[in-house]
Design an enzyme around this catalytic site. Structure first.
Site, PDB file in Angstrom:
ATOM      1  N   ASP A  19      43.365  39.327  52.644  1.00  0.00           N
ATOM      2  CA  ASP A  19      44.689  39.449  53.271  1.00  0.00           C
ATOM      3  C   ASP A  19      45.235  38.088  53.703  1.00  0.00           C
ATOM      4  O   ASP A  19      44.477  37.181  54.028  1.00  0.00           O
ATOM      5  CB  ASP A  19      44.567  40.390  54.490  1.00  0.00           C
ATOM      6  CG  ASP A  19      45.912  40.932  54.934  1.00  0.00           C
ATOM      7  OD1 ASP A  19      46.886  40.829  54.157  1.00  0.00           O
ATOM      8  OD2 ASP A  19      45.983  41.462  56.059  1.00  0.00           O
ATOM      9  N   ARG A  32      56.536  34.349  48.498  1.00  0.00           N
ATOM     10  CA  ARG A  32      55.253  35.054  48.695  1.00  0.00           C
ATOM     11  C   ARG A  32      54.382  35.045  47.436  1.00  0.00           C
ATOM     12  O   ARG A  32      53.153  34.959  47.529  1.00  0.00           O
ATOM     13  CB  ARG A  32      55.517  36.505  49.123  1.00  0.00           C
ATOM     14  CG  ARG A  32      56.028  36.634  50.548  1.00  0.00           C
ATOM     15  CD  ARG A  32      56.368  38.098  50.852  1.00  0.00           C
ATOM     16  NE  ARG A  32      55.191  38.945  50.752  1.00  0.00           N
ATOM     17  CZ  ARG A  32      54.354  39.202  51.760  1.00  0.00           C
ATOM     18  NH1 ARG A  32      54.571  38.683  52.942  1.00  0.00           N
ATOM     19  NH2 ARG A  32      53.308  39.977  51.578  1.00  0.00           N
ATOM     20  N   HIS A  36      50.233  34.584  46.445  1.00  0.00           N
ATOM     21  CA  HIS A  36      49.361  35.407  45.596  1.00  0.00           C
ATOM     22  C   HIS A  36      48.708  34.557  44.504  1.00  0.00           C
ATOM     23  O   HIS A  36      47.546  34.768  44.160  1.00  0.00           O
ATOM     24  CB  HIS A  36      50.141  36.569  44.983  1.00  0.00           C
ATOM     25  CG  HIS A  36      50.692  37.521  46.015  1.00  0.00           C
ATOM     26  ND1 HIS A  36      49.935  38.029  47.039  1.00  0.00           N
ATOM     27  CD2 HIS A  36      51.935  38.047  46.188  1.00  0.00           C
ATOM     28  CE1 HIS A  36      50.676  38.839  47.788  1.00  0.00           C
ATOM     29  NE2 HIS A  36      51.897  38.863  47.299  1.00  0.00           N
ATOM     30  N   LEU A 130      26.182  39.228  38.684  1.00  0.00           N
ATOM     31  CA  LEU A 130      27.043  39.825  39.717  1.00  0.00           C
ATOM     32  C   LEU A 130      27.976  40.879  39.108  1.00  0.00           C
ATOM     33  O   LEU A 130      28.525  40.676  38.028  1.00  0.00           O
ATOM     34  CB  LEU A 130      27.882  38.688  40.344  1.00  0.00           C
ATOM     35  CG  LEU A 130      29.013  39.095  41.281  1.00  0.00           C
ATOM     36  CD1 LEU A 130      28.469  39.664  42.588  1.00  0.00           C
ATOM     37  CD2 LEU A 130      29.921  37.887  41.576  1.00  0.00           C
TER      38      LEU A 130
HETATM   39  C1  IPE Z   1      45.384  45.431  52.581  1.00  0.00           C
HETATM   40  O1  IPE Z   1      46.280  44.477  53.001  1.00  0.00           O
HETATM   41  C2  IPE Z   1      45.451  45.573  51.076  1.00  0.00           C
HETATM   42  C3  IPE Z   1      44.954  44.435  50.326  1.00  0.00           C
HETATM   43  C4  IPE Z   1      44.391  43.363  50.812  1.00  0.00           C
HETATM   44  C5  IPE Z   1      45.088  44.558  48.898  1.00  0.00           C
HETATM   45  P1  IPE Z   1      47.748  44.867  53.493  1.00  0.00           P
HETATM   46  O2  IPE Z   1      48.408  43.603  53.874  1.00  0.00           O
HETATM   47  O3  IPE Z   1      48.417  45.706  52.484  1.00  0.00           O
HETATM   48  O4  IPE Z   1      47.439  45.772  54.763  1.00  0.00           O
HETATM   49  P2  IPE Z   1      48.240  45.984  56.101  1.00  0.00           P
HETATM   50  O5  IPE Z   1      49.636  46.368  55.702  1.00  0.00           O
HETATM   51  O6  IPE Z   1      48.219  44.693  56.853  1.00  0.00           O
HETATM   52  O7  IPE Z   1      47.496  47.050  56.832  1.00  0.00           O
HETATM   53  C1  IPE Z   2      47.147  40.256  50.538  1.00  0.00           C
HETATM   54  O1  IPE Z   2      48.099  39.429  51.095  1.00  0.00           O
HETATM   55  C2  IPE Z   2      47.442  40.571  49.096  1.00  0.00           C
HETATM   56  C3  IPE Z   2      47.937  41.938  48.869  1.00  0.00           C
HETATM   57  C4  IPE Z   2      48.046  42.863  49.761  1.00  0.00           C
HETATM   58  C5  IPE Z   2      48.318  42.270  47.524  1.00  0.00           C
HETATM   59  P1  IPE Z   2      49.449  39.979  51.715  1.00  0.00           P
HETATM   60  O2  IPE Z   2      50.492  40.000  50.638  1.00  0.00           O
HETATM   61  O3  IPE Z   2      49.233  41.260  52.413  1.00  0.00           O
HETATM   62  O4  IPE Z   2      49.796  38.828  52.760  1.00  0.00           O
HETATM   63  P2  IPE Z   2      50.339  39.001  54.236  1.00  0.00           P
HETATM   64  O5  IPE Z   2      49.421  39.943  54.940  1.00  0.00           O
HETATM   65  O6  IPE Z   2      51.720  39.547  54.119  1.00  0.00           O
HETATM   66  O7  IPE Z   2      50.291  37.638  54.809  1.00  0.00           O
HETATM   67 MG    MG Z   3      48.719  41.739  54.317  1.00  0.00          MG
END
Ligand code: IPE
Ligand code: IPE
Ligand code: MG
Length: 242
Positions: A19, A32, A36, A130
């Site tokens: 995350d 954003r 990624h 792995l």
């Molecule tokens: C969880 O992260 C899903 C992934 C890392 C793929 P999110 O960013 O979607 O989760 P919330 O919204 O903070 O709970």
């Molecule tokens: C995790 O990063 C990746 C996915 C959920 C696909 P986020 O996109 O949730 O990044 P934040 O949490 O908004 O910073």
């Molecule tokens: Mg997130």
């Protein structure tokens, strides 16, 4: 990674909620999707680190069922990135003896992603180092519902007696039936929640939360999480005297 540190116990299975990609980009005034892209680089480093350290299973939460609700442009950016990641990294996975697997509602993915995913799974099927399991279009609650439906079918067919259903039988109907439960669950970006990830399987996993955002997560952080894991006493509800 510093080579001098010894690791008393390596978790057999590490699961990671990757995350913070979006925040990483926003902090830099970038779109954003750039977060990624850099997250994908961290995935490569993490796979490499786990392979080197002798971890047997690594489950990566890459895209949740709920993530489909994000703006269309972000979702399509993530899907293109997934397709590209698989296309560009399959040969290296094979070279590193890494087997790729996936869990989730995989038929929800766009066709080109499914093609690349199946190619990568097939190409790495003979690897026995792995195992990396990508959680894609994944929802822990839907996984439980799918398991219940599958059990009900088996009962209807007379293959299972409902009196015989126990945790072990139930586990055999989950997407994760081929893998052991995670020992260590890591979440980056400081959030203290499961976000619908592996609800059944993490019953006795050790949690490790780091404030680091996922694109900044490196082998050193992996090692730190593993050291913390090594210092934990896993009790499984029992009492250890003496
Ligand atoms: C969880 O992260 C899903 C992934 C890392 C793929 P999110 O960013 O979607 O989760 P919330 O919204 O903070 O709970
Ligand atoms: C995790 O990063 C990746 C996915 C959920 C696909 P986020 O996109 O949730 O990044 P934040 O949490 O908004 O910073
Ligand atoms: Mg997130």
């Amino acid at each position: 990674m510093s080579e001098h540190r010894s690791l008393p116990s390596v978790p057999r299975h590490i699961a990671i909620i990757m995350d913070g990609n979006g925040r990483w980009a926003v902090q830099r005034g970038l779109p954003r999707v750039v977060g990624h892209e850099n997250g994908a680089k961290a995935v490569r480093a993490c796979i490499e680190g786990c392979a080197e350290l002798g971890v047997q299973y690594l489950t990566l939460y890459a895209f949740s069922q709920e993530n489909w609700l994000r703006p269309k442009a972000e979702v399509s950016g993530l899907m293109s990135l997934l397709e590209k990641f698989l296309h560009e990294n399959t040969a290296e996975l094979v070279a590193k003896n890494v087997r790729l697997q996936a869990i989730g509602r995989l038929t929800d993915l766009p066709a080109p992603c499914q093609v690349q995913l199946n190619r990568a799974i097939e190409a790495t099927a003979g690897c026995n180092g792995l195992t990396v399991i990508l959680a894609l279009s994944y929802s822990g609650r839907l996984e439980l519902i799918d398991a219940i439906k599958s059990l009900l079918r088996e009962i209807e067919l007379g293959h299972i007696d409902k009196a015989m259903i126990d945790p072990e039988t139930f586990s055999k109907h989950l997407y994760t039936r081929y893998y052991p439960d995670p020992d260590l669950l890591i979440r980056t970006s400081g959030e203290m929640r499961l976000s619908n990830f592996l609800l059944w399987q993490v019953s006795y996993a050790e949690f490790y939360v780091t404030k680091k955002l996922w694109p900044d997560f490196c082998k050193e952080d992996l090692l730190e999480a593993m050291e913390e894991y090594s210092s934990r006493q896993r009790r499984y509800g029992a009492i250890h005297e003496g």
